[in-house]
Write an enzyme that holds these catalytic residues in place. Structure first.
Site, PDB file in Angstrom:
ATOM      1  N   ARG A 208       0.839  -1.192   0.000  1.00  0.00           N
ATOM      2  CA  ARG A 208       0.000   0.000   0.000  1.00  0.00           C
ATOM      3  C   ARG A 208       0.883   1.254   0.000  1.00  0.00           C
ATOM      4  NH1 ARG A 208      -4.765   1.606   4.387  1.00  0.00           N
ATOM      5  NH2 ARG A 208      -5.554   3.420   3.220  1.00  0.00           N
ATOM      6  N   ARG A 245     -10.782  16.468 -12.194  1.00  0.00           N
ATOM      7  CA  ARG A 245      -9.441  16.765 -11.689  1.00  0.00           C
ATOM      8  C   ARG A 245      -8.429  16.357 -12.743  1.00  0.00           C
ATOM      9  NH1 ARG A 245      -7.636  13.454  -6.828  1.00  0.00           N
ATOM     10  NH2 ARG A 245      -6.073  12.494  -8.174  1.00  0.00           N
ATOM     11  N   GLU A 262      -9.077  12.618 -13.782  1.00  0.00           N
ATOM     12  CA  GLU A 262      -9.948  11.988 -12.797  1.00  0.00           C
ATOM     13  C   GLU A 262     -11.362  12.560 -12.905  1.00  0.00           C
ATOM     14  OE1 GLU A 262      -9.173   9.614 -10.793  1.00  0.00           O
ATOM     15  OE2 GLU A 262      -7.001   9.594 -10.545  1.00  0.00           O
TER      16      GLU A 262
END
Length: 290
Positions: A208, A245, A262
Protein backbone atom coordinates in the site's frame (compact mmCIF):
# COMPACT_ATOMS: atom_id res chain seq x y z
CA UNK A 1 -35.89 20.84 -0.68
CA UNK A 2 -33.56 18.99 -3.09
CA UNK A 3 -32.48 15.52 -2.05
CA UNK A 4 -28.82 14.85 -2.80
CA UNK A 5 -26.83 11.65 -2.40
CA UNK A 6 -23.08 11.94 -1.96
CA UNK A 7 -21.99 8.52 -3.15
CA UNK A 8 -19.21 6.75 -1.27
CA UNK A 9 -18.10 3.21 -0.46
CA UNK A 10 -18.16 1.03 2.64
CA UNK A 11 -15.09 1.19 4.90
CA UNK A 12 -12.63 -1.64 4.46
CA UNK A 13 -8.95 -2.62 4.34
CA UNK A 14 -6.97 -0.46 1.96
CA UNK A 15 -9.74 2.14 1.60
CA UNK A 16 -8.86 5.67 2.67
CA UNK A 17 -11.16 7.84 4.74
CA UNK A 18 -12.99 10.60 2.87
CA UNK A 19 -12.10 13.59 5.02
CA UNK A 20 -14.33 15.89 2.96
CA UNK A 21 -17.55 13.91 3.19
CA UNK A 22 -18.91 14.93 6.64
CA UNK A 23 -18.18 18.62 6.02
CA UNK A 24 -19.83 18.53 2.60
CA UNK A 25 -22.97 16.79 3.90
CA UNK A 26 -23.17 19.40 6.67
CA UNK A 27 -22.64 22.35 4.31
CA UNK A 28 -25.35 21.11 1.94
CA UNK A 29 -27.77 20.66 4.84
CA UNK A 30 -27.04 24.17 6.04
CA UNK A 31 -27.82 25.40 2.51
CA UNK A 32 -31.26 23.78 2.70
CA UNK A 33 -30.67 20.48 0.93
CA UNK A 34 -31.54 17.01 2.14
CA UNK A 35 -28.06 15.56 1.80
CA UNK A 36 -26.78 12.16 2.86
CA UNK A 37 -23.78 9.90 2.25
CA UNK A 38 -24.83 6.69 0.50
CA UNK A 39 -22.78 3.57 -0.30
CA UNK A 40 -22.87 2.79 -4.01
CA UNK A 41 -23.32 -0.98 -3.68
CA UNK A 42 -25.88 -0.86 -0.86
CA UNK A 43 -28.86 -2.65 -2.37
CA UNK A 44 -31.21 -0.92 0.05
CA UNK A 45 -30.68 2.58 -1.34
CA UNK A 46 -33.54 3.98 -3.43
CA UNK A 47 -31.61 6.10 -5.91
CA UNK A 48 -34.85 7.27 -7.51
CA UNK A 49 -35.60 9.11 -4.28
CA UNK A 50 -32.79 11.60 -4.95
CA UNK A 51 -32.76 14.60 -7.27
CA UNK A 52 -29.02 14.17 -7.78
CA UNK A 53 -26.40 11.51 -7.01
CA UNK A 54 -22.87 12.91 -6.86
CA UNK A 55 -20.10 10.31 -6.98
CA UNK A 56 -17.64 11.36 -4.32
CA UNK A 57 -15.51 8.63 -2.76
CA UNK A 58 -16.29 5.27 -4.34
CA UNK A 59 -12.66 4.40 -3.82
CA UNK A 60 -13.12 0.66 -4.18
CA UNK A 61 -14.56 0.89 -7.70
CA UNK A 62 -11.35 -0.02 -9.52
CA UNK A 63 -11.34 -3.46 -7.90
CA UNK A 64 -14.65 -4.26 -9.63
CA UNK A 65 -15.03 -1.73 -12.40
CA UNK A 66 -17.63 -3.67 -14.39
CA UNK A 67 -19.89 -3.93 -11.35
CA UNK A 68 -19.44 -0.23 -10.65
CA UNK A 69 -20.25 0.93 -14.17
CA UNK A 70 -23.32 -1.32 -14.18
CA UNK A 71 -24.45 0.40 -10.96
CA UNK A 72 -23.79 3.82 -12.52
CA UNK A 73 -26.02 2.92 -15.46
CA UNK A 74 -28.82 1.80 -13.16
CA UNK A 75 -28.52 4.91 -11.04
CA UNK A 76 -28.49 7.24 -14.07
CA UNK A 77 -31.67 5.58 -15.32
CA UNK A 78 -33.65 6.77 -12.29
CA UNK A 79 -31.97 10.05 -11.27
CA UNK A 80 -29.39 12.59 -12.40
CA UNK A 81 -25.86 11.22 -11.92
CA UNK A 82 -22.75 13.34 -11.70
CA UNK A 83 -20.67 12.78 -13.56
CA UNK A 84 -22.73 11.36 -16.45
CA UNK A 85 -22.57 7.60 -16.88
CA UNK A 86 -20.90 7.75 -20.31
CA UNK A 87 -18.10 9.88 -18.87
CA UNK A 88 -17.78 7.55 -15.89
CA UNK A 89 -17.62 4.46 -18.09
CA UNK A 90 -14.93 6.02 -20.34
CA UNK A 91 -12.83 7.25 -17.42
CA UNK A 92 -12.72 4.00 -15.46
CA UNK A 93 -10.19 2.61 -17.95
CA UNK A 94 -6.93 4.54 -18.27
CA UNK A 95 -6.72 3.67 -21.93
CA UNK A 96 -8.48 7.03 -22.22
CA UNK A 97 -4.94 8.49 -22.25
CA UNK A 98 -4.66 7.13 -25.78
CA UNK A 99 -7.82 9.00 -26.74
CA UNK A 100 -6.42 12.22 -25.29
CA UNK A 101 -3.12 11.75 -27.12
CA UNK A 102 -5.00 11.16 -30.38
CA UNK A 103 -6.81 14.47 -29.78
CA UNK A 104 -3.47 16.27 -29.49
CA UNK A 105 -3.39 16.58 -25.70
CA UNK A 106 0.14 16.28 -24.24
CA UNK A 107 0.09 13.17 -22.05
CA UNK A 108 2.71 10.95 -20.45
CA UNK A 109 3.86 8.39 -23.04
CA UNK A 110 1.94 5.17 -22.42
CA UNK A 111 1.95 1.65 -23.83
CA UNK A 112 -0.69 -0.96 -23.00
CA UNK A 113 -0.05 -4.66 -22.49
CA UNK A 114 -3.19 -6.77 -22.38
CA UNK A 115 -3.18 -10.39 -21.18
CA UNK A 116 -1.42 -12.45 -23.81
CA UNK A 117 0.85 -9.63 -24.99
CA UNK A 118 4.62 -10.06 -24.77
CA UNK A 119 6.22 -8.00 -21.97
CA UNK A 120 8.27 -5.63 -24.17
CA UNK A 121 9.65 -3.64 -21.23
CA UNK A 122 12.12 -0.73 -21.60
CA UNK A 123 15.83 -1.52 -21.30
CA UNK A 124 17.25 2.00 -21.30
CA UNK A 125 15.25 4.02 -18.75
CA UNK A 126 13.32 3.78 -15.50
CA UNK A 127 9.63 3.03 -15.95
CA UNK A 128 6.31 2.42 -14.18
CA UNK A 129 3.98 -0.56 -14.49
CA UNK A 130 0.37 -0.27 -13.28
CA UNK A 131 -3.11 -1.50 -14.23
CA UNK A 132 -5.41 0.48 -16.49
CA UNK A 133 -8.09 0.19 -13.82
CA UNK A 134 -6.63 1.44 -10.57
CA UNK A 135 -6.56 4.22 -8.01
CA UNK A 136 -4.23 5.40 -5.26
CA UNK A 137 -1.22 3.72 -6.94
CA UNK A 138 -2.78 0.31 -6.27
CA UNK A 139 -0.73 -2.46 -7.94
CA UNK A 140 1.74 0.13 -9.29
CA UNK A 141 5.53 0.12 -9.07
CA UNK A 142 8.56 1.68 -10.70
CA UNK A 143 11.51 -0.25 -12.09
CA UNK A 144 14.99 0.21 -13.47
CA UNK A 145 16.12 -1.83 -16.50
CA UNK A 146 18.07 -4.05 -14.06
CA UNK A 147 14.77 -5.06 -12.40
CA UNK A 148 13.34 -6.61 -15.56
CA UNK A 149 12.55 -10.00 -14.00
CA UNK A 150 10.70 -8.41 -11.10
CA UNK A 151 8.71 -6.25 -13.50
CA UNK A 152 7.79 -9.31 -15.59
CA UNK A 153 6.45 -11.02 -12.47
CA UNK A 154 4.39 -7.90 -11.80
CA UNK A 155 2.98 -8.04 -15.34
CA UNK A 156 2.16 -11.72 -14.98
CA UNK A 157 0.24 -10.98 -11.78
CA UNK A 158 -1.80 -8.24 -13.49
CA UNK A 159 -2.54 -10.46 -16.46
CA UNK A 160 -3.53 -13.36 -14.22
CA UNK A 161 -6.08 -11.02 -12.64
CA UNK A 162 -7.42 -10.24 -16.11
CA UNK A 163 -6.02 -6.71 -16.01
CA UNK A 164 -4.42 -4.76 -18.83
CA UNK A 165 -1.12 -3.17 -17.81
CA UNK A 166 0.20 0.30 -18.58
CA UNK A 167 3.91 0.96 -19.06
CA UNK A 168 5.08 4.55 -18.75
CA UNK A 169 8.51 6.16 -18.40
CA UNK A 170 9.13 7.28 -14.85
CA UNK A 171 8.70 11.04 -15.15
CA UNK A 172 11.67 12.43 -13.25
CA UNK A 173 10.05 15.86 -13.05
CA UNK A 174 7.86 14.47 -10.26
CA UNK A 175 10.92 14.32 -8.01
CA UNK A 176 11.52 18.06 -8.35
CA UNK A 177 8.29 19.78 -9.42
CA UNK A 178 5.88 17.22 -7.97
CA UNK A 179 2.49 16.29 -9.40
CA UNK A 180 -0.15 19.04 -9.60
CA UNK A 181 -3.86 18.38 -9.28
CA UNK A 182 -6.08 21.03 -10.86
CA UNK A 183 -9.66 20.74 -9.63
CA UNK A 184 -12.53 21.98 -11.75
CA UNK A 185 -16.13 22.36 -10.59
CA UNK A 186 -19.04 23.64 -12.60
CA UNK A 187 -16.81 24.09 -15.63
CA UNK A 188 -14.09 26.33 -14.19
CA UNK A 189 -11.04 26.05 -11.96
CA UNK A 190 -11.86 25.51 -8.30
CA UNK A 191 -8.40 25.20 -6.75
CA UNK A 192 -5.12 23.32 -7.22
CA UNK A 193 -2.78 21.24 -5.10
CA UNK A 194 0.71 19.79 -5.38
CA UNK A 195 2.02 16.48 -4.03
CA UNK A 196 5.34 14.71 -3.96
CA UNK A 197 6.33 11.40 -5.62
CA UNK A 198 4.21 8.37 -4.70
CA UNK A 199 6.33 5.51 -6.03
CA UNK A 200 9.57 5.07 -4.10
CA UNK A 201 12.29 2.91 -5.67
CA UNK A 202 12.09 -0.72 -4.62
CA UNK A 203 8.53 -0.53 -3.26
CA UNK A 204 6.67 -3.74 -4.19
CA UNK A 205 3.63 -3.34 -6.41
CA UNK A 206 1.37 -5.00 -3.84
CA UNK A 207 2.43 -2.75 -0.96
CA UNK A 208 0.00 0.00 0.00
CA UNK A 209 1.25 3.49 -0.91
CA UNK A 210 0.55 6.96 0.44
CA UNK A 211 -1.58 8.33 -2.38
CA UNK A 212 -1.02 12.05 -1.76
CA UNK A 213 2.32 12.62 0.02
CA UNK A 214 3.25 16.14 1.07
CA UNK A 215 0.06 17.70 -0.27
CA UNK A 216 0.15 21.51 -0.37
CA UNK A 217 -1.80 24.30 -2.03
CA UNK A 218 -0.68 25.26 -5.52
CA UNK A 219 -1.24 28.16 -7.90
CA UNK A 220 -1.19 26.81 -11.47
CA UNK A 221 0.61 28.69 -14.20
CA UNK A 222 -0.69 29.62 -17.63
CA UNK A 223 0.80 26.55 -19.32
CA UNK A 224 -0.71 24.19 -16.73
CA UNK A 225 -4.16 25.73 -17.12
CA UNK A 226 -3.92 25.53 -20.90
CA UNK A 227 -3.08 21.81 -20.87
CA UNK A 228 -5.80 21.05 -18.30
CA UNK A 229 -8.45 22.91 -20.27
CA UNK A 230 -7.33 21.26 -23.48
CA UNK A 231 -7.69 17.84 -21.86
CA UNK A 232 -11.19 18.59 -20.59
CA UNK A 233 -12.26 19.96 -23.96
CA UNK A 234 -11.30 16.62 -25.53
CA UNK A 235 -13.77 14.68 -23.35
CA UNK A 236 -17.00 13.69 -25.02
CA UNK A 237 -19.77 14.97 -22.76
CA UNK A 238 -17.59 17.60 -21.11
CA UNK A 239 -20.37 20.25 -20.94
CA UNK A 240 -22.41 17.90 -18.71
CA UNK A 241 -19.62 17.25 -16.21
CA UNK A 242 -19.98 18.65 -12.71
CA UNK A 243 -16.42 18.08 -11.59
CA UNK A 244 -13.00 17.05 -12.87
CA UNK A 245 -9.44 16.77 -11.69
CA UNK A 246 -6.49 16.99 -14.07
CA UNK A 247 -3.20 15.61 -12.72
CA UNK A 248 -0.14 17.14 -14.38
CA UNK A 249 3.59 16.45 -14.34
CA UNK A 250 6.49 18.04 -16.19
CA UNK A 251 7.93 16.10 -19.10
CA UNK A 252 11.61 15.93 -20.02
CA UNK A 253 11.14 19.22 -21.88
CA UNK A 254 9.83 20.92 -18.73
CA UNK A 255 6.34 21.31 -20.16
CA UNK A 256 3.23 20.01 -18.38
CA UNK A 257 1.70 16.72 -19.45
CA UNK A 258 -1.41 14.93 -18.31
CA UNK A 259 -0.64 12.05 -15.96
CA UNK A 260 -4.28 11.24 -15.21
CA UNK A 261 -7.72 12.71 -15.80
CA UNK A 262 -9.95 11.99 -12.80
CA UNK A 263 -13.62 12.22 -13.74
CA UNK A 264 -15.14 9.47 -11.60
CA UNK A 265 -14.35 10.02 -7.90
CA UNK A 266 -11.50 12.53 -7.52
CA UNK A 267 -10.51 13.53 -4.03
CA UNK A 268 -11.31 17.24 -3.88
CA UNK A 269 -9.03 17.98 -0.91
CA UNK A 270 -11.60 20.38 0.56
CA UNK A 271 -9.94 19.92 3.94
CA UNK A 272 -6.91 21.69 2.41
CA UNK A 273 -9.06 24.26 0.58
CA UNK A 274 -11.99 25.02 2.93
CA UNK A 275 -12.64 28.27 1.09
CA UNK A 276 -13.87 26.18 -1.86
CA UNK A 277 -16.74 24.53 0.05
CA UNK A 278 -19.33 27.29 -0.66
CA UNK A 279 -18.62 27.12 -4.39
CA UNK A 280 -18.93 23.31 -4.42
CA UNK A 281 -22.24 23.51 -2.55
CA UNK A 282 -23.53 26.15 -4.96
CA UNK A 283 -22.65 24.07 -8.03
CA UNK A 284 -24.16 20.88 -6.57
CA UNK A 285 -27.41 22.70 -5.77
CA UNK A 286 -27.47 24.15 -9.28
CA UNK A 287 -27.00 20.66 -10.77
CA UNK A 288 -29.76 19.26 -8.56
CA UNK A 289 -32.18 21.94 -9.77
CA UNK A 290 -31.70 21.21 -13.49
Amino acid sequence: MPRIALVTCAPGPGIAEDRDLPALVRALAEAGAGASAEVWDDGGVDWAGFDLAVIRSTWDYSWRADEFTAWAARCAAVTRLANPVDVVRWNTDKRYLGDLAAAGVPVVDTRYLAPGNAPGLPDDHEYVVKPTSGAGARLAARYTPDEHDTAVRHLRHLHAEGLTAMVQPYVRGIDTAGERALQFFGGSLLHASRKGPVLAPGTPYDQRKVAHPGLTEWTPGTAELAVAERALAAVSGAPEMLYARVDLVDGEDGRPRVMELELVEPNLFLWLHPESVPRVVEEILRAAAR
